[in-house]
Design an enzyme around this catalytic site. Structure first.
Site, PDB file in Angstrom:
ATOM      1  N   GLN A   1      19.007   6.763  61.219  1.00 22.95           N
ATOM      2  CA  GLN A   1      19.063   5.583  62.081  1.00 22.95           C
ATOM      3  C   GLN A   1      18.160   5.770  63.296  1.00 22.95           C
ATOM      4  O   GLN A   1      18.607   6.238  64.339  1.00 22.95           O
ATOM      5  CB  GLN A   1      20.517   5.355  62.513  1.00 22.95           C
ATOM      6  CG  GLN A   1      20.756   4.118  63.283  1.00 22.95           C
ATOM      7  CD  GLN A   1      20.630   2.869  62.429  1.00 22.95           C
ATOM      8  OE1 GLN A   1      20.700   2.917  61.216  1.00 22.95           O
ATOM      9  NE2 GLN A   1      20.430   1.759  63.070  1.00 22.95           N
ATOM     10  N   PHE A   2      16.886   5.404  63.162  1.00 27.61           N
ATOM     11  CA  PHE A   2      15.943   5.590  64.263  1.00 27.61           C
ATOM     12  C   PHE A   2      16.317   4.769  65.496  1.00 27.61           C
ATOM     13  O   PHE A   2      15.949   5.103  66.617  1.00 27.61           O
ATOM     14  CB  PHE A   2      14.511   5.269  63.823  1.00 27.61           C
ATOM     15  CG  PHE A   2      14.204   3.802  63.693  1.00 27.61           C
ATOM     16  CD1 PHE A   2      13.645   3.119  64.752  1.00 27.61           C
ATOM     17  CD2 PHE A   2      14.470   3.112  62.513  1.00 27.61           C
ATOM     18  CE1 PHE A   2      13.351   1.763  64.641  1.00 27.61           C
ATOM     19  CE2 PHE A   2      14.185   1.778  62.386  1.00 27.61           C
ATOM     20  CZ  PHE A   2      13.632   1.089  63.458  1.00 27.61           C
ATOM     21  N   THR A   3      17.098   3.702  65.323  1.00 26.97           N
ATOM     22  CA  THR A   3      17.450   2.860  66.465  1.00 26.97           C
ATOM     23  C   THR A   3      18.366   3.556  67.466  1.00 26.97           C
ATOM     24  O   THR A   3      18.587   3.030  68.558  1.00 26.97           O
ATOM     25  CB  THR A   3      18.076   1.518  66.021  1.00 26.97           C
ATOM     26  OG1 THR A   3      19.298   1.776  65.330  1.00 26.97           O
ATOM     27  CG2 THR A   3      17.116   0.733  65.132  1.00 26.97           C
TER      28      THR A   3
END
Length: 156
Positions: free
Chosen positions: A78-80
């Protein structure tokens, strides 16, 4: 590295209508990677994750770890988690690790958990995923490697 850990009764993830992972009781973990991370940071974060004592014992106290309850893991890249929304309304993701490196670190974390004997399910790196979970508690913990292992970041 950042882990958003949710204690769940069950969780699943689908990609393009196909289920790629499903767990019963355990941890649903969103994983964010930055370019400054390495395997030593990941090892420390994994150790902290697997050692979290947030399952209830016979007295109703959060005193048991994942291994104590036969818990499972659903790990989602989850890069966010590295969103920077300080300026304006559209977050920036500059702090997130480059995709190739982030995937390498994500796969390292998945393999490490499996090698330690934990049932470990996953999403698909870089895919649009639909996640379903029943947060048990609710119980959510934020782990940030800059707080968990600051000395490892000093040497980077």
């Amino acid at each position: 590295m950042r882990f958003l850990v949710q204690r769940v009764s069950h969780a699943s993830v689908t990609v393009e209508g196909q289920e790629t992972g499903r767990i019963g009781q355990g941890f649903f973990v969103l994983i964010g990677v930055e370019d400054a991370d390495n395997q030593a940071v990941a090892d420390k974060m994994i150790s902290k994750l697997l050692g979290l004592r947030i399952f209830e014992d016979a007295d109703g106290k959060s005193n048991l770890a994942l291994s104590d309850v036969g818990g499972e893991l659903l790990l989602i890249s989850q890069f966010t988690l590295y969103a920077d929304a300080r300026h304006g309304n559209r977050p920036s993701y500059i702090q997130a690790g480059k995709p190739e490196f982030a995937n390498e670190m994500y796969e390292y974390i998945v393999d490490s958990c499996r090698n330690k004997g934990y049932v470990t399910e996953t999403g698909v790196f870089g895919a649009e995923m639909k996640c379903q979970l029943l947060n048990d508690g609710p119980f959510t913990i934020w782990l940030d490697s800059h707080e968990i292992c600051p000395k490892l970041h000093e040497n980077l």
